[in-house]
Write an enzyme that holds these catalytic residues in place. Structure first.
Site, PDB file in Angstrom:
ATOM      1  N   ASP A 135      44.658  39.635  51.368  1.00 43.07           N
ATOM      2  CA  ASP A 135      44.538  41.073  51.112  1.00 43.07           C
ATOM      3  C   ASP A 135      45.706  41.771  51.818  1.00 43.07           C
ATOM      4  O   ASP A 135      45.868  41.633  53.040  1.00 43.07           O
ATOM      5  CB  ASP A 135      43.182  41.535  51.680  1.00 43.07           C
ATOM      6  CG  ASP A 135      42.929  43.013  51.462  1.00 43.07           C
ATOM      7  OD1 ASP A 135      43.849  43.734  51.038  1.00 43.07           O
ATOM      8  OD2 ASP A 135      41.791  43.440  51.735  1.00 43.07           O
TER       9      ASP A 135
ATOM     10  N   ASP B 294      45.192  46.725  40.192  1.00 40.32           N
ATOM     11  CA  ASP B 294      43.882  46.798  39.514  1.00 40.32           C
ATOM     12  C   ASP B 294      43.376  48.241  39.523  1.00 40.32           C
ATOM     13  O   ASP B 294      43.332  48.871  40.574  1.00 40.32           O
ATOM     14  CB  ASP B 294      42.868  45.902  40.231  1.00 40.32           C
ATOM     15  CG  ASP B 294      43.233  44.437  40.097  1.00 40.32           C
ATOM     16  OD1 ASP B 294      43.748  44.037  39.037  1.00 40.32           O
ATOM     17  OD2 ASP B 294      43.014  43.678  41.061  1.00 40.32           O
TER      18      ASP B 294
ATOM     19  N   LYS C 205      35.560  52.325  37.649  1.00 38.99           N
ATOM     20  CA  LYS C 205      34.321  53.072  37.958  1.00 38.99           C
ATOM     21  C   LYS C 205      34.503  53.917  39.221  1.00 38.99           C
ATOM     22  O   LYS C 205      35.133  53.449  40.180  1.00 38.99           O
ATOM     23  CB  LYS C 205      33.167  52.091  38.190  1.00 38.99           C
ATOM     24  CG  LYS C 205      32.701  51.416  36.927  1.00 38.99           C
ATOM     25  CD  LYS C 205      31.468  50.599  37.218  1.00 38.99           C
ATOM     26  CE  LYS C 205      31.079  49.810  36.002  1.00 38.99           C
ATOM     27  NZ  LYS C 205      30.113  48.758  36.298  1.00 38.99           N
TER      28      LYS C 205
ATOM     29  N   PHE D 289      52.204  41.923  33.425  1.00 39.57           N
ATOM     30  CA  PHE D 289      51.434  43.049  32.906  1.00 39.57           C
ATOM     31  C   PHE D 289      52.328  44.053  32.189  1.00 39.57           C
ATOM     32  O   PHE D 289      51.891  44.702  31.249  1.00 39.57           O
ATOM     33  CB  PHE D 289      50.628  43.723  34.034  1.00 39.57           C
ATOM     34  CG  PHE D 289      49.232  43.195  34.120  1.00 39.57           C
ATOM     35  CD1 PHE D 289      48.988  41.882  34.477  1.00 39.57           C
ATOM     36  CD2 PHE D 289      48.147  43.998  33.814  1.00 39.57           C
ATOM     37  CE1 PHE D 289      47.705  41.374  34.534  1.00 39.57           C
ATOM     38  CE2 PHE D 289      46.847  43.503  33.869  1.00 39.57           C
ATOM     39  CZ  PHE D 289      46.627  42.189  34.226  1.00 39.57           C
TER      40      PHE D 289
HETATM   41  C1  LIG Z   1      46.455  43.760  37.293  1.00 39.94           C
HETATM   42  S1  LIG Z   1      47.130  42.514  38.249  1.00 39.94           S
HETATM   43  C2  LIG Z   1      48.893  42.764  38.112  1.00 39.94           C
HETATM   44  C3  LIG Z   1      49.676  41.560  38.529  1.00 39.94           C
HETATM   45  C4  LIG Z   1      51.211  41.754  38.515  1.00 39.94           C
HETATM   46  N1  LIG Z   1      51.614  42.733  39.484  1.00 39.94           N
HETATM   47  C5  LIG Z   1      51.693  42.144  37.156  1.00 39.94           C
HETATM   48  O1  LIG Z   1      52.098  43.305  36.988  1.00 39.94           O
HETATM   49  O2  LIG Z   1      51.670  41.290  36.261  1.00 39.94           O
HETATM   50  C6  LIG Z   1      46.820  43.094  39.908  1.00 39.94           C
HETATM   51  C7  LIG Z   1      46.955  42.001  40.948  1.00 39.94           C
HETATM   52  O3  LIG Z   1      46.765  42.530  42.239  1.00 39.94           O
HETATM   53  C8  LIG Z   1      46.005  41.591  42.995  1.00 39.94           C
HETATM   54  N2  LIG Z   1      45.384  42.334  44.100  1.00 39.94           N
HETATM   55  C9  LIG Z   1      44.347  43.199  44.006  1.00 39.94           C
HETATM   56  N3  LIG Z   1      44.041  43.701  45.206  1.00 39.94           N
HETATM   57  C10 LIG Z   1      44.913  43.139  46.097  1.00 39.94           C
HETATM   58  C11 LIG Z   1      45.101  43.250  47.507  1.00 39.94           C
HETATM   59  N4  LIG Z   1      44.315  44.057  48.239  1.00 39.94           N
HETATM   60  N5  LIG Z   1      46.075  42.536  48.095  1.00 39.94           N
HETATM   61  C12 LIG Z   1      46.863  41.702  47.359  1.00 39.94           C
HETATM   62  N6  LIG Z   1      46.717  41.546  46.009  1.00 39.94           N
HETATM   63  C13 LIG Z   1      45.775  42.263  45.392  1.00 39.94           C
HETATM   64  C14 LIG Z   1      45.033  41.022  41.987  1.00 39.94           C
HETATM   65  O4  LIG Z   1      44.469  39.786  42.375  1.00 39.94           O
HETATM   66  C15 LIG Z   1      45.920  40.895  40.764  1.00 39.94           C
HETATM   67  O5  LIG Z   1      46.570  39.650  40.690  1.00 39.94           O
END
Ligand SMILES: C[S@@+](CC[C@H](N)C(=O)[O-])C[C@H]1O[C@@H](n2cnc3c(N)ncnc32)[C@H](O)[C@@H]1O
Length: 220
Positions: free
Chosen positions: A96, A119, A123, A195
């Site tokens: 994290d 992400d 909600k 993404f």
């Molecule tokens: C929607 S994905 C986008 C991945 C990448 N950045 C892309 O644009 O393809 C968001 C990523 O952030 C990661 N993530 C979410 N919360 C996080 C956190 N607190 N610390 C590190 N990674 C996190 C998720 O596991 C996920 O792989």
């Protein structure tokens, strides 16, 4: 749009030079402690499958890149991608990013922070889980070095507007957000992240911005 399951990376790929487990991290997180050099350090939060890390580390071999990705399967996939690309200027940690930024990254030490398509946590009761929150922005503002930048891209307009408003309120020292342009994409890998590719290929609008604060020079 649902996220596809990520495949386990090929076990024969050696990740030992790239993967940094959270419990094996040094207390102070710097270029020196993570890479053994003093080169500029860029951090990507939420690296997903690692397209940005693989591309940017090749474009800027004189910089260090550290990907922090909370989902272990994605962190392993990202590490395998940069290992296959033969990079020695990348580390990936399955963790994290919030607590690492809160305590262990020194002031004015980062060349860039990248947050692409975080992400959205749609909600209302889940919005507090968003990575780009007040505390995170304050930590980015504290840790960016002079000349450093914060990049934020998303396809969620409400998240985009919320972050811009929040940054203007809690970290005005970051200065105004600067629009960032999409690159030409002739090839499947010509996108900043997976993404971004997915959104553009489905004609979903993407909102891109960065901040490049002008900090006061330190008093002598
Ligand atoms: C929607 S994905 C986008 C991945 C990448 N950045 C892309 O644009 O393809 C968001 C990523 O952030 C990661 N993530 C979410 N919360 C996080 C956190 N607190 N610390 C590190 N990674 C996190 C998720 O596991 C996920 O792989």
């Amino acid at each position: 749009m649902p996220r596809r399951q990520v495949r386990r990376p090929d076990k024969t790929i050696d990740l030992s030079g790239i993967l940094r487990e959270p419990d094996a991290l040094p207390e102070q997180l710097t270029a020196a402690t993570l890479f053994g050099n003093e080169r500029p350090l860029e951090i990507e939060v939420g690296s997903g499958k690692g397209l940005f890390l693989a591309t940017a580390s090749g474009e800027r071999p004189e910089h260090n890149f550290w990907g922090i990705e909370i989902a272990r399967p994605y962190a392993l996939t990202a590490a395998a991608r940069v290992a296959r690309a033969g990079r020695d200027n990348v580390r990936v940690t399955p963790a994290d990013a919030g607590p690492l930024f809160a305590k262990r990254i020194p002031d004015r030490s980062l060349a860039a922070v990248h947050v692409y398509f975080p992400d959205p946590w749609w909600k209302k009761k889940h919005k507090k889980r968003r990575v780009l929150n007040e505390a995170f922005l304050q930590n980015v503002s504290r840790t960016l070095a002079p000349g450093g930048q914060l990049h934020f891209w998303t396809d969620v307009l409400e998240y985009f507007e919320t972050v811009l408003e929040l940054a203007a309120t809690v970290t005005p020292e970051l200065g105004p957000p600067i629009p960032e342009e999409a690159s030409e994409a002739e090839h499947d890998l010509d996108y900043r992240t997976h993404f971004e590719r997915r959104s553009r290929q489905h004609a979903i609008p993407v909102y891109r911005v960065y901040w490049a604060p002008l900090f006061e020079p330190a008093a002598v």
